[in-house]
Design an enzyme around this catalytic site. Sequence first.
Site, short mmCIF file in Angstrom:
data_model
loop_
_atom_site.label_atom_id
_atom_site.label_comp_id
_atom_site.label_asym_id
_atom_site.label_seq_id
_atom_site.Cartn_x
_atom_site.Cartn_y
_atom_site.Cartn_z
CG HIS A 266 -2.07 0.93 1.10
ND1 HIS A 266 -2.01 2.26 1.43
CD2 HIS A 266 -3.32 0.70 0.64
CE1 HIS A 266 -3.17 2.81 1.18
NE2 HIS A 266 -4.00 1.90 0.70
CD GLU A 324 -9.02 -3.49 -3.19
OE1 GLU A 324 -10.03 -3.95 -2.64
OE2 GLU A 324 -9.06 -2.62 -4.06
N1 ACO Z 1 3.76 -7.74 -4.81
C1 ACO Z 1 5.06 -7.77 -5.13
N2 ACO Z 1 5.87 -6.69 -5.10
C2 ACO Z 1 5.32 -5.52 -4.72
C3 ACO Z 1 3.97 -5.42 -4.36
C4 ACO Z 1 3.18 -6.59 -4.42
N3 ACO Z 1 1.89 -6.56 -4.09
N4 ACO Z 1 3.70 -4.14 -4.04
C5 ACO Z 1 4.85 -3.46 -4.17
N5 ACO Z 1 5.83 -4.29 -4.60
C6 ACO Z 1 7.21 -3.97 -4.83
C7 ACO Z 1 7.41 -3.24 -6.13
O1 ACO Z 1 7.62 -4.13 -7.21
C8 ACO Z 1 8.62 -2.41 -5.82
O2 ACO Z 1 9.74 -3.23 -5.88
P1 ACO Z 1 11.14 -2.67 -6.48
O3 ACO Z 1 11.48 -1.48 -5.66
O4 ACO Z 1 12.05 -3.83 -6.32
O5 ACO Z 1 10.85 -2.33 -7.91
C9 ACO Z 1 8.43 -2.04 -4.35
O6 ACO Z 1 7.62 -3.08 -3.81
C10 ACO Z 1 7.73 -0.71 -4.13
O7 ACO Z 1 6.58 -0.69 -4.95
P2 ACO Z 1 5.89 0.64 -5.45
O8 ACO Z 1 5.01 0.31 -6.62
O9 ACO Z 1 6.88 1.74 -5.59
O10 ACO Z 1 5.02 1.02 -4.21
P3 ACO Z 1 3.74 1.89 -4.22
O11 ACO Z 1 3.69 2.56 -2.92
O12 ACO Z 1 3.62 2.74 -5.42
O13 ACO Z 1 2.68 0.71 -4.38
C11 ACO Z 1 0.67 -0.41 -4.63
C12 ACO Z 1 1.45 0.61 -3.79
C13 ACO Z 1 0.41 0.18 -6.01
C14 ACO Z 1 -0.69 -0.67 -3.96
C15 ACO Z 1 1.47 -1.73 -4.74
O14 ACO Z 1 1.79 -2.21 -3.46
C16 ACO Z 1 0.74 -2.81 -5.55
O15 ACO Z 1 0.78 -2.77 -6.78
N6 ACO Z 1 0.07 -3.77 -4.85
C17 ACO Z 1 -0.68 -4.80 -5.56
C18 ACO Z 1 -2.00 -4.23 -6.04
C19 ACO Z 1 -2.98 -3.99 -4.91
O16 ACO Z 1 -3.16 -4.83 -4.02
N7 ACO Z 1 -3.66 -2.83 -4.97
C20 ACO Z 1 -4.69 -2.43 -3.99
C21 ACO Z 1 -4.19 -1.35 -3.09
S1 ACO Z 1 -5.41 -0.88 -1.91
C22 ACO Z 1 -6.44 0.18 -2.77
O17 ACO Z 1 -6.07 0.85 -3.67
C23 ACO Z 1 -7.87 0.25 -2.37
#
Ligand code: ACO
Length: 389
Positions: A266, A324
């Site tokens: 998140h 989620e």
């Molecule tokens: N699975 C695997 N790796 C992940 C995940 C995940 N669920 N979430 C983040 N990461 C990794 C990224 O690949 C990144 O790795 P890197 O630095 O090696 O490239 C690192 O963690 C940071 O990720 P960011 O995308 O920069 O983090 P951000 O704060 O933008 O992400 C987000 C938040 C978009 C929700 C992300 O965690 C994600 O895509 N999760 C999966 C989708 C999800 O569950 N969305 C619902 C969110 S709740 C809502 O919106 C109501």
Amino acid sequence: MAALSVKDGFVPGLEGVVAAETRLSRVDGLAGELVIGGFALEELAPKASFEEVVYLLWFGDLPTAKQLDEFRAAWVAGSELPAATVELLRAAAREQVPVMDALRMGASTLSLGAGSEPDEAPDTVDREALALVARFSGVVAAYWRLLNGSEPVMPRADLGHAANYLYMLSGKVPDAARVRALETYLNTVVDHGLNASTFTARVIASTGSDLVSAAVGAVGALKGPIHGGAPGPALDMVFEIGELENAESHMRAKLERGERLMGFGHRVYKVRDPRADVLGTAAQQLYEASGDMAFYRLVQGVEALAVQLLAEYKPGRNLQTNVEFYTALLLHGLGLPTGLFSPTFAVSRVAGWLGHAFEQRATRRLIRPKSVFVGEQGRRWVELGMRVG
Ligand code: ACO
């Protein structure tokens, strides 16, 4: 291209940027706390009806019994869908349009006097805004039935919003356990700080545009797979895993391929999303009432392994369970198919979007950030016949 430096003032993704004041909800990502209308989520969500929560958000306090009666009466009065909306949904169903797209199209027909002088903040029941919230569930339910070859079912005046949504989907009056579970879900996701869809709604409201436009734009933002689109894929992953003994190899393979585990991570929460706990408890009660805990236990096992694996593959990222993941468990327990997960999120969040739209209007301030120009300059015009490449 040279990386942009902090001195350019550029904050990718606007991470950490404060762009609004709100009294609707407070999100503490480090402590893992969510406050809605002054109540801790755990205190409010399992007890309130959705109508009470919407009243709380829009008017700043819980309603008295009399106020709630009046609010409910106005809600019911505005809930039936216009014939033109049903006709549009019928046409969309013939084309098998995805449900979120049909919601976006259907919602845009719920025109609410666009161009009229907006109220800054409602101190009486804003019937137009209320009709929009009341009808969102009707659009989703009517479309779902049309898509599946049935005729829409109209809402019943004697049922609350959550019960009516389940009734309009199935044509059957739901039992109390199912209504309570859905009510808790709707209350839990109704508002969450300045998330992407809420920001979209505020940007649109800040231009002086109408509430339908704000809600329709927000639906578009919510549809994206990394915002409101995650619970469907989260559930699909659990189905693919099937048995707990397959979970580790399945999720390792995903992470090795660089895929994300949906339902984890998140932007704001760096600890477990408090909504996951509230929904987890509601799901437990729902599955217990059904007498079959097998799927609930599988999901819990998958969650524990996922968090472990994320710590291993993404050390230092603090990737924890988000709302989620348990949304998927709860809505599945309610018998909703994955195609209805994101639309059901919108059925609740529209009330938060409108609450933010009221707040934004009251500021009378256009949201208009800047961009840093990184393109080319000083080019000379080349005639069409002389261009190469
Ligand atoms: N699975 C695997 N790796 C992940 C995940 C995940 N669920 N979430 C983040 N990461 C990794 C990224 O690949 C990144 O790795 P890197 O630095 O090696 O490239 C690192 O963690 C940071 O990720 P960011 O995308 O920069 O983090 P951000 O704060 O933008 O992400 C987000 C938040 C978009 C929700 C992300 O965690 C994600 O895509 N999760 C999966 C989708 C999800 O569950 N969305 C619902 C969110 S709740 C809502 O919106 C109501």
